[in-house]
Design an enzyme around this catalytic site. Structure first.
Site, PDB file in Angstrom:
ATOM      1  N   CYS A  51       0.954  -1.039  -0.106  1.00  0.00           N
ATOM      2  CA  CYS A  51       0.011  -0.027  -0.128  1.00  0.00           C
ATOM      3  C   CYS A  51       0.931   1.200  -0.021  1.00  0.00           C
ATOM      4  CB  CYS A  51      -0.892  -0.084   1.178  1.00  0.00           C
ATOM      5  SG  CYS A  51      -2.017   1.519   1.383  1.00  0.00           S
ATOM      6  N   SER A  57      -1.391   1.947   4.496  1.00  0.00           N
ATOM      7  CA  SER A  57      -0.970   0.656   5.221  1.00  0.00           C
ATOM      8  C   SER A  57      -2.133  -0.364   4.953  1.00  0.00           C
ATOM      9  CB  SER A  57      -0.781   0.901   6.645  1.00  0.00           C
ATOM     10  OG  SER A  57      -1.767   1.530   7.252  1.00  0.00           O
ATOM     11  N   CYS A  58      -2.917  -0.133   3.902  1.00  0.00           N
ATOM     12  CA  CYS A  58      -4.076  -0.908   3.816  1.00  0.00           C
ATOM     13  C   CYS A  58      -3.431  -2.487   3.642  1.00  0.00           C
ATOM     14  CB  CYS A  58      -4.712  -0.424   2.487  1.00  0.00           C
ATOM     15  SG  CYS A  58      -5.256   1.173   2.617  1.00  0.00           S
TER      16      CYS A  58
END
Lengths: 196, 85
Positions: free
Chosen positions: A104, A108-109
């Site tokens: 990501c 921070s996906c």
């Protein structure tokens, strides 16, 4: 820790915020404890590994998983709907010709429900900046040296959508049952920084 | 204009450092910040896009100096600043 504040100073700041939000009636100690407890008890790479093992032993499940991963998760009693917003979930399969890896770049996906809390390196500027520019070098630093002929697809995750990698089933695992196959799968394999 | 968080393809961040056997949280306060954010999102105090925006609007030097959950803390503090008023 790499932060700019000392940890105790930050802990005091967090305590103050918590007291303010609880005081305003927006949450409670019980709710906060419950959220942390459920995360630590329920979100783990073992979930992702179960999905992978099922796909390895059941070709029809594999097809359903690659076509509609959200629905395929529900078949195993798993779900991506742990968060406040529904997330589209896609599984990408490694082949001898193509290796997949997740990032990501913006934040921070990460599919926490299936992989557990994400490691710090996944959230680091170093990983996010480099893996899209020189994936082969980054994977090599993780100990994954791919053949020259294998292409690398980097999937940049977004807030509405999550991915997971379906690694190739290792050779010599024909006799293993689903549980033992699942035990072979690592978190890094599900992110794509390891082969399995 | 790209914000400080938009690092894809940039140079200069050095090697990827992996912490062996990393725990989910490095301190209790990190877990509490995580939980506070989930609770506020559930309650609709703000939404996920507002949360990300609050992190991405941090001044670049502050963003880069902050640890991951310090960024979260900054966002929850900012977005709830008037919640008890």
């Amino acid at each position: 820790m790499s932060g700019q504040h000392s940890s105790s100073e930050t802990a005091v700041r967090v305590r103050r915020l918590e007291e303010r939000l609880i005081g305003a009636g927006l949450t409670s100690d019980d709710e906060l404890d419950g959220i942390i407890g459920r995360l630590l008890a329920g979100a783990s790479p073992a979930n992702g590994a179960r999905v992978v093992a099922r796909a390895w032993v059941d070709p029809a499940y594999r097809e359903r998983l690659l076509a509609d991963a959200n629905a395929a998760l529900e078949e195993l009693g798993l779900s991506m709907s742990t968060g406040p917003q529904p997330q589209r979930f896609t599984v990408v399969a490694n082949t001898p010709d193509t290796h997949n890896v997740l990032v990501c770049t913006l934040c921070s996906c990460y599919p926490i429900a299936l992989l557990g809390p994400s490691p710090s390196w996944y959230k680091s500027e170093a990983y996010r900046s480099r893996v899209v520019r020189e994936p082969r070098a980054v994977l090599s630093e993780f100990g994954l040296d791919l053949p020259e002929g294998t292409g690398i697809v980097v999937h940049d995750t977004s807030a509405e959508s999550r991915h997971m990698v379906l690694p190739m089933r290792p050779d010599g695992t024909d006799g293993l049952d689903e549980d033992r196959l699942a035990a072979l799968v690592t978190r890094e394999g599900l992110i794509g920084t390891a082969a399995v | 204009m790209a914000r400080v968080n938009d690092v894809g393809g940039q140079s200069g961040f050095g090697p990827v450092t992996v912490e062996p056997d990393e725990p989910p949280f490095h301190a209790d306060w990190e877990a509490r910040v995580y939980a506070l954010n989930v609770a506020m999102l559930r309650r609709g105090a703000y939404n996920l896009d507002q949360f990300r925006d609050a992190i991405e609007r941090m001044p670049p030097a502050e963003y880069l100096a902050a640890s991951y959950y310090e960024r979260w803390l900054h966002a929850v503090e900012t977005l709830t600043a008037k919640a008890d008023g």
